[in-house]
Every structure is written in structure tokens, then in C-alpha cells.
Scaffold this active site. Structure first.
Site, short mmCIF file in Angstrom:
data_model
loop_
_atom_site.label_atom_id
_atom_site.label_comp_id
_atom_site.label_asym_id
_atom_site.label_seq_id
_atom_site.Cartn_x
_atom_site.Cartn_y
_atom_site.Cartn_z
N GLY A 1 -2.20 -3.26 3.62
CA GLY A 1 -2.50 -3.80 2.30
C GLY A 1 -1.25 -4.42 1.72
O GLY A 1 -0.41 -4.94 2.44
N CYS A 2 -1.11 -4.35 0.43
CA CYS A 2 0.04 -4.93 -0.26
C CYS A 2 1.34 -4.31 0.25
O CYS A 2 1.48 -3.10 0.30
CB CYS A 2 -0.10 -4.72 -1.76
SG CYS A 2 1.33 -5.31 -2.68
#
Length: 166
Positions: free
Chosen positions: A19-20
Site C-alpha cells: 500500500g502507501c
């Protein structure tokens, strides 16, 4: 981060997408035995992409963190356990509100040994039914890594009051 072994030839590198990259970098920077955790882009065919290009979802890259660690202090198995327990590896191309292939879960391995270890841990987690849904984490050969722009470095540490980082 422990920087005492930074010049050692005995260090290992693995590139992880979960993800981020802001929060992933923040997690691994705090792990004993991790020498560096660098945010960037990995896995796509576009050379030296920008953040805006990666966010478009059209580069094939995932937001990733390249983790350099000292295997005498922390094993790849431990690195991967942290990886799998600090994101949801069961959501395809998504982490929370972040949606798109750039937010996929992936282990970009550098050797057959890294691949074998990643597959073993993934299979163990699946057989133990740690997650309610199947793990969709890609385990794929490392192709490339492009360091993210400077303003992404230490983003969490520099922006702890931003709601996204809480």
C-alpha cells in the site's frame, strides 16, 4: 535504524509493496537490524516514474519500500512477518481507501532463497487461516526500483499530525 553495518557486504535487500509507502517506510525504519528503508516505485516497465505517474495507475509500478537489513540481527522471515502483519494482504490492489495496482501487496525477491522463504511464510499463513480471505500478495522477481521524490522521505516522521498517517 541501526547504521553500524551499512558498509557490510553481508547485508540483504528485499523490496516490499504493502500500500502507501509512507507508513511502510515508517514501520521498517524502527526495526532493529534494518539499515535503511527507502520509499520508491517497483515492478513496472516505466523508467524513473514520478509520483504523479505512479498514482495514475498506468506505470505498472507499485509504491514500495526497499529494505536493507543485516541478517545477523534480523532474518528475512522476521522482515516478512512484519510485512504481512502490518497491512491487509487479502485485498487485491487496495489498502484501505487507497485503490489501484500501485497499492498492491507484493514481495519483489532478489534470489531463489528469498522466493522460497516468502512462499513458505505465505503458505503457512494460509494453512493456519490467519486471514479470513486468501492472501493475494504477489511474490515476483525483482526488476527495478526507483527512489521516490525527496519529499516522500521520512514522510510519516515529518507529518505525524496528518490524519492519513495516524
Amino acid at each position: 535504524m541501526n547504521n553500524s553495518a551499512e558498509n557490510s557486504d553481508d547485508l540483504e535487500v528485499v523490496t516490499l509493496a504493502s500500500g502507501c509507502f509512507w507508513c511502510t517506510e515508517a514501520v521498517f525504519k524502527r526495526v532493529n537490524g534494518v539499515i535503511s528503508a527507502v520509499s520508491g516505485y517497483s515492478g513496472g516497465p516505466v523508467d524513473n516514474p514520478s509520483y504523479d505517474q505512479v498514482c495514475s495507475g498506468r506505470t505498472g509500478h507499485a509504491e514500495a519500500v526497499q529494505v536493507k537489513f543485516d541478517p545477523k540481527i534480523i532474518s528475512l522471515e522476521q522482515i516478512l512477518e512484519i510485512f504481512w502483519y502490518t497491512h491487509d494482504p487479502t485485498t487485491l490492489n487496495r489498502q484501505g481507501n487507497d485503490v489501484g495496482t500501485q497499492y498492491r501487496s507484493a514481495v519483489f525477491y532478489n534470489s531463489q532463497s528469498q522466493k522460497d522463504i516468502a512462499l513458505k511464510i505465505k503458505n503457512d499463513l494460509e494453512s493456519k487461516k490467519v486471514y479470513q480471505n486468501p492472501i493475494v500478495t504477489e511474490i515476483t522477481p525483482f526488476k527495478n526500483f526507483y527512489q521516490a521524490e525527496e519529499y516522500h522521505k521520512d514522510y510519516y516522521d515529518n507529518n505525524k499530525t496528518v490524519p492519513y498517517c495516524s
